[in-house]
Design an enzyme around this catalytic site. Structure first.
Site, mmCIF file in Angstrom:
data_model
loop_
_atom_site.group_PDB
_atom_site.id
_atom_site.type_symbol
_atom_site.label_atom_id
_atom_site.label_comp_id
_atom_site.label_asym_id
_atom_site.label_seq_id
_atom_site.Cartn_x
_atom_site.Cartn_y
_atom_site.Cartn_z
ATOM 1 C CD GLU A 186 -3.064 -0.983 0.181
ATOM 2 O OE1 GLU A 186 -3.124 0.060 -0.503
ATOM 3 O OE2 GLU A 186 -3.866 -1.930 0.052
ATOM 4 C CE LYS A 224 -7.700 5.242 2.710
ATOM 5 N NZ LYS A 224 -7.924 3.816 2.949
ATOM 6 C CG HIS A 246 -6.573 -2.267 -4.139
ATOM 7 N ND1 HIS A 246 -5.354 -1.637 -4.295
ATOM 8 C CD2 HIS A 246 -6.748 -2.406 -2.806
ATOM 9 C CE1 HIS A 246 -4.830 -1.402 -3.106
ATOM 10 N NE2 HIS A 246 -5.653 -1.862 -2.193
ATOM 11 C CG HIS A 250 -9.712 -6.606 -3.620
ATOM 12 N ND1 HIS A 250 -10.595 -5.586 -3.401
ATOM 13 C CD2 HIS A 250 -8.782 -6.509 -2.635
ATOM 14 C CE1 HIS A 250 -10.219 -4.889 -2.331
ATOM 15 N NE2 HIS A 250 -9.114 -5.434 -1.861
ATOM 16 C CG HIS A 263 -5.054 -6.670 1.499
ATOM 17 N ND1 HIS A 263 -6.113 -6.735 0.616
ATOM 18 C CD2 HIS A 263 -4.634 -5.370 1.489
ATOM 19 C CE1 HIS A 263 -6.341 -5.534 0.114
ATOM 20 N NE2 HIS A 263 -5.457 -4.690 0.621
#
Length: 359
Positions: A186, A224, A246, A250, A263
């Protein structure tokens, strides 16, 4: 000395505190927030033994009565049955609409506890105390809460903003290396879509330097928080930029079976695919793609898809993802490190090709 980053929303502003040993002074901070004198501290059976007692003592110093609720660590706890169990225990403990929830843990706990807070008495306040890199730079900020269904990730949830976030960087020192590194998927994503200087800084990052780590965490929180402040409900397309990597990521995470790939590891693979599509469709220089892959590898993140995950299973999972809008793919592309935009020009064949290219 803690630093603070503000998240400005349409109806209120809340603060994200970033620093070392923040758990020791939580009581003072909670007194100023005035969120009531009863709460549930929701954590898991890995984080709880490390930090729950310090949090409970800090709350006690502020005359706040707390009930500690722990769930099994891992993605499987992010479910409706686990949420229901927590709600029942909160009711049994006498928590009411003047009570609050504290989320102590990583992204799973933050999403789960936030969801429980969003639906208990139709919404009570909650506080985020994220204890992983992933949670501190991403999931604890912005108010997205939810649980998974067998069909897909985060399909049941609510926007429910926290009243405050306390990112105690010292809690990251106890993370296993694999979980520490997954959070940097991230961090790298934020650098790709918003900050070329951050991308450059990551080349020489030293985990053992607490000041360096704090600086990295703070910069990612700033990125963010700024995006969330401008597009809280993801209606303008700006917040959707945070989904770089993503859409496919995902799909991979779901197809692998939740918990088999972390993740951040699945998102790392999605970032490579998104970067390859950016070279083909958005003019990203191939040297940027090489640099992205090299940086992911530096943080021991995967850039090649495990052979036991089929392309068709990823595509099936991907089409159930809520990032598909009325059947249309909303895909984030980058024309170069530091910038990104939302595109509707990517088709399923493009995605199939890049999934195959990950092998």
């Amino acid at each position: 000395m803690a630093a603070a980053v503000a998240v400005h929303l349409s109806d209120r502003t809340y603060s994200i505190q970033i620093g070392v040993d923040l758990l020791e002074t939580l009581g003072e901070s909670f007194e100023s927030l005035q969120l009531g004198k009863k709460c549930a501290v929701i954590t898991d059976d890995r984080v709880g033994p490390l930090y729950a007692e310090r949090v409970l003592q800090s709350l006690k110093s502020a005359n706040i009565t707390a009930v500690l609720l722990a769930v099994p660590a891992g993605e499987k706890s992010k479910s409706l049955p686990v949420a229901e169990g927590l709600l029942e225990k909160m009711a049994d403990a006498g928590l009411d609409r003047s009570s609050m929830v504290i989320a102590l843990g990583g992204g799973v706990i933050g999403d789960l506890a936030g969801f429980v807070a969003a639906i208990y008495f139709r919404g009570i306040p909650y506080i985020q105390i994220p204890t992983t890199v992933l949670a501190q730079v991403d999931s604890s900020i912005g108010g997205k809460t939810g649980v998974n269904l067998a069909t897909g990730k985060n399909l049941v949830g609510s926007f429910h903003q926290p009243r405050a976030v306390f990112a105690d960087v010292s809690t990251l020192q106890t993370l296993p290396e694999r979980e520490f590194n997954e959070g940097f998927a991230e961090v790298i994503k934020h650098a790709i879509i918003r900050d070329a200087a951050l991308f450059e800084k990551l080349q020489s990052f030293d985990r053992s330097n607490i000041d360096d780590l704090t600086s990295i965490i703070r910069r990612n929180i700033e990125i963010k928080a700024a995006i969330v402040s401008q597009d809280e409900m993801e209606t303008l397309g700006l917040r959707a930029l945070l989904n770089f990597g993503h859409t496919i990521g995902h799909g991979i995470e779901n197809a692998a079976g939740y918990g088999n790939l972390l993740h951040g590891e699945a998102i790392s693979l999605g970032i490579v695919a998104a970067a390859r599509l950016s070279v083909a469709k958005a003019g990203m220089p191939p040297t940027d793609l090489d640099a992205i892959e090299a940086l992911l590898i530096r943080f021991q993140l995967p850039t090649r898809l495990p052979s036991n995950i089929s392309t068709d299973s990823i595509l099936t999972a991907l089409q159930k993802d809520k990032k598909f809008s009325a059947g249309q793919i909303r895909f984030v592309l980058s024309p170069g490190i530091g910038d990104a935009f939302l595109s509707s020009s990517i088709g399923m064949e493009d995605i199939r090709r890049e999934i195959e290219a990950l092998r």
